[in-house]
Every structure is written in structure tokens, then in C-alpha cells.
Design a protein around this motif. Sequence first.
Motif, PDB file in Angstrom:
ATOM      1  N   PHE A 176       0.625  -1.095   0.060  1.00  0.00           N
ATOM      2  CA  PHE A 176      -0.009   0.029  -0.021  1.00  0.00           C
ATOM      3  C   PHE A 176       0.668   1.370   0.075  1.00  0.00           C
ATOM      4  CE2 PHE A 176      -2.545   3.591   2.184  1.00  0.00           C
ATOM      5  CZ  PHE A 176      -3.610   3.316   1.318  1.00  0.00           C
ATOM      6  N   GLN A 177       2.013   1.264   0.886  1.00  0.00           N
ATOM      7  CA  GLN A 177       2.866   2.433   0.779  1.00  0.00           C
ATOM      8  C   GLN A 177       3.261   2.451  -0.381  1.00  0.00           C
ATOM      9  OE1 GLN A 177       5.254   1.302   4.061  1.00  0.00           O
ATOM     10  NE2 GLN A 177       4.109   1.915   5.507  1.00  0.00           N
ATOM     11  N   ARG A 179       1.884   2.126  -3.336  1.00  0.00           N
ATOM     12  CA  ARG A 179       1.192   3.163  -4.297  1.00  0.00           C
ATOM     13  C   ARG A 179       1.548   4.455  -4.539  1.00  0.00           C
ATOM     14  NH1 ARG A 179      -4.738   0.517  -2.529  1.00  0.00           N
ATOM     15  NH2 ARG A 179      -4.047  -1.606  -2.351  1.00  0.00           N
ATOM     16  N   ALA A 180       2.130   5.128  -3.563  1.00  0.00           N
ATOM     17  CA  ALA A 180       2.551   6.703  -3.550  1.00  0.00           C
ATOM     18  C   ALA A 180       3.399   6.897  -5.005  1.00  0.00           C
ATOM     19  CB  ALA A 180       3.156   6.986  -2.461  1.00  0.00           C
ATOM     20  N   SER A 186      -1.399   5.649  -8.973  1.00  0.00           N
ATOM     21  CA  SER A 186      -1.702   6.943  -9.083  1.00  0.00           C
ATOM     22  C   SER A 186      -2.552   7.660 -10.203  1.00  0.00           C
ATOM     23  CB  SER A 186      -0.213   7.438  -9.511  1.00  0.00           C
ATOM     24  OG  SER A 186       0.905   7.265  -8.623  1.00  0.00           O
ATOM     25  N   GLY A 193      -5.677   5.221  -2.728  1.00  0.00           N
ATOM     26  CA  GLY A 193      -4.323   5.782  -2.108  1.00  0.00           C
ATOM     27  C   GLY A 193      -3.209   5.866  -2.960  1.00  0.00           C
ATOM     28  N   GLY A 194      -3.440   6.006  -4.418  1.00  0.00           N
ATOM     29  CA  GLY A 194      -2.247   6.257  -5.182  1.00  0.00           C
ATOM     30  C   GLY A 194      -1.646   7.650  -5.258  1.00  0.00           C
ATOM     31  N   ASP A 197      -2.463  10.955  -2.458  1.00  0.00           N
ATOM     32  CA  ASP A 197      -3.424  10.297  -1.751  1.00  0.00           C
ATOM     33  C   ASP A 197      -3.000   9.114  -0.727  1.00  0.00           C
ATOM     34  OD1 ASP A 197      -5.456  12.014  -2.856  1.00  0.00           O
ATOM     35  OD2 ASP A 197      -5.425  10.741  -4.572  1.00  0.00           O
ATOM     36  N   ASN A 198      -1.855   8.812  -0.754  1.00  0.00           N
ATOM     37  CA  ASN A 198      -1.293   7.698  -0.132  1.00  0.00           C
ATOM     38  C   ASN A 198      -1.218   7.901   1.474  1.00  0.00           C
ATOM     39  OD1 ASN A 198       1.303   5.866   0.962  1.00  0.00           O
ATOM     40  ND2 ASN A 198      -0.251   4.633  -0.510  1.00  0.00           N
ATOM     41  N   ASP A 199      -0.785   9.360   1.428  1.00  0.00           N
ATOM     42  CA  ASP A 199      -0.535   9.856   3.059  1.00  0.00           C
ATOM     43  C   ASP A 199      -1.868  10.066   3.702  1.00  0.00           C
ATOM     44  OD1 ASP A 199       2.184   9.591   2.666  1.00  0.00           O
ATOM     45  OD2 ASP A 199       2.459  11.612   2.027  1.00  0.00           O
ATOM     46  N   THR A 201      -5.009   8.220   3.167  1.00  0.00           N
ATOM     47  CA  THR A 201      -5.708   7.162   2.837  1.00  0.00           C
ATOM     48  C   THR A 201      -5.220   5.953   3.692  1.00  0.00           C
ATOM     49  OG1 THR A 201      -4.957   6.686   0.898  1.00  0.00           O
ATOM     50  CG2 THR A 201      -6.645   7.818   0.824  1.00  0.00           C
ATOM     51  N   ASP A 203      -5.990   1.418   3.364  1.00  0.00           N
ATOM     52  CA  ASP A 203      -6.462   0.236   2.551  1.00  0.00           C
ATOM     53  C   ASP A 203      -7.601  -0.412   3.283  1.00  0.00           C
ATOM     54  OD1 ASP A 203      -6.361  -1.971   1.061  1.00  0.00           O
ATOM     55  OD2 ASP A 203      -4.257  -2.538   1.249  1.00  0.00           O
TER      56      ASP A 203
END
Length: 226
Positions: A176-177, A179-180, A186, A193-194, A197-199, A201, A203
Motif C-alpha cells: 500500500f505504501q 502506491r505513492a 496513481s 491511495g495512489g 493520496d497515499n498519506d 488514505t 487500505d
Amino acid sequence: MIDFFAQQCALFSKGVDGAVKSKNYYLATLNIGQAFNASVMQGLIGWRCGLMSPVESFKKAVRQLSEGVRTIESFSENNCSKDLPIEKAVVISFLVDLPLPTLRINDLRSDRLLDAVLGNGLCRDWDESAWNTGLAQLKQNKRATLAVKTYTAYNHLRKNEGEDLNELIEHAESFFQNRAKDAFFSGGDETDGGGPDNDITIDYRLAAIMKKIGYNGGSAHRWQWS
């Protein structure tokens, strides 16, 4: 950000009303889907940032989508499952203990098909054949390497065949991390959470699986509300 998405939800909800009055199927599904995403984002941000419980936002999202489907079906024979994120609503409805929306998976493929199988499998029968089909389709996308790893990790955790739960969850969290900086995520919905938005949201798929298997460890993605 929560206020922004609340405004977006209200705006798209008004759009739904206008589309329904004119019986415009495609405009209605567009606005219903966006209103759903906006409500989900409110819950995810509140959860991740420790600002509020996501329960009410998630319940609102599921109810909005379910009501939208019923309204559309009153004037159109199109398969809403193809044009609305019902598979995501099924996963979220499991988290907040709402009845799972009816989902027809015939027209879904790749990651959407995997979400549908995952969602249905939380409270209904697991469709191994459909899962394998969706995974094979996802593997055809050269940008989806991380997504393939992610869904594979979900399935391993779901089956829990004697493997170390903490290790499986740590793998899923790391995916999940990642995905940033991943092109596939993205370019997807904010709720996945791409990118930036990863920071902000969570999973929620991983959360649903951990709830299903009764995991009570210290993961930030663990569902903490009854």
C-alpha cells in the motif's frame, strides 16, 4: 480536505437529481459514482489522520450508491455494476455492517473483477475461478505489477493457511505504501491511495480482510469500530 469532499458530495448529489429527472443514465452513474467516492474519501481521511470515525461517511457512501442503483434501475435496463463502483461498496458495507449491495460480475474484469470476488467472498461464497480470471487479466497490464502483488497478498491473508499473519500483513502494508510512487494506482481513484493520496488514505480492502479473519494486531489499517 474533509470539508472539500463534503462539498463535492453535495455537488454530485445535486447532479444525480438532475440526471434522474432527465433519465440520463450515463450522467446519473457518473454523479452517483463521484458522490460515493467523495463520501469514502471523507471517511478515509478522517481515519488516517485521526480526526474522526469513518463509520458515518462509509455508511452514507454505501447508502448513496445503493439508492442510486435502485433509482437508475427504475428507468434503465443497463447493468449498473459495469458503470458504478458497486464492488468497492460491497467491501465497505462489510466494514460498517450494512447489507451487501447486489453485484453482477459478468461485465467486470481485471482489478474490478478481483474487488467483486473479494467483496462477495467476505460474506458469500468465494469464486476461485473468477478470481483466477481477474488475476490473469490484471497480469496482462505491464503497469500493474504492484497491483498483482497486492491482490495476491490479499488472497494469502484471506486463506491464512498456516503462514505468519503479521508477516503477511506487513507485506500488504508495504504494498500500500508503494502506491505513492506507482503509475497504476496513481492513475486510479483517489480512494485507492495512489500518488499524493497515499498519506491521507487507508487500505480499506486490507481492513476488511483483517476484520474477516479476526485480526486484532497493531496495524494502522485495522478496523477499530463495531
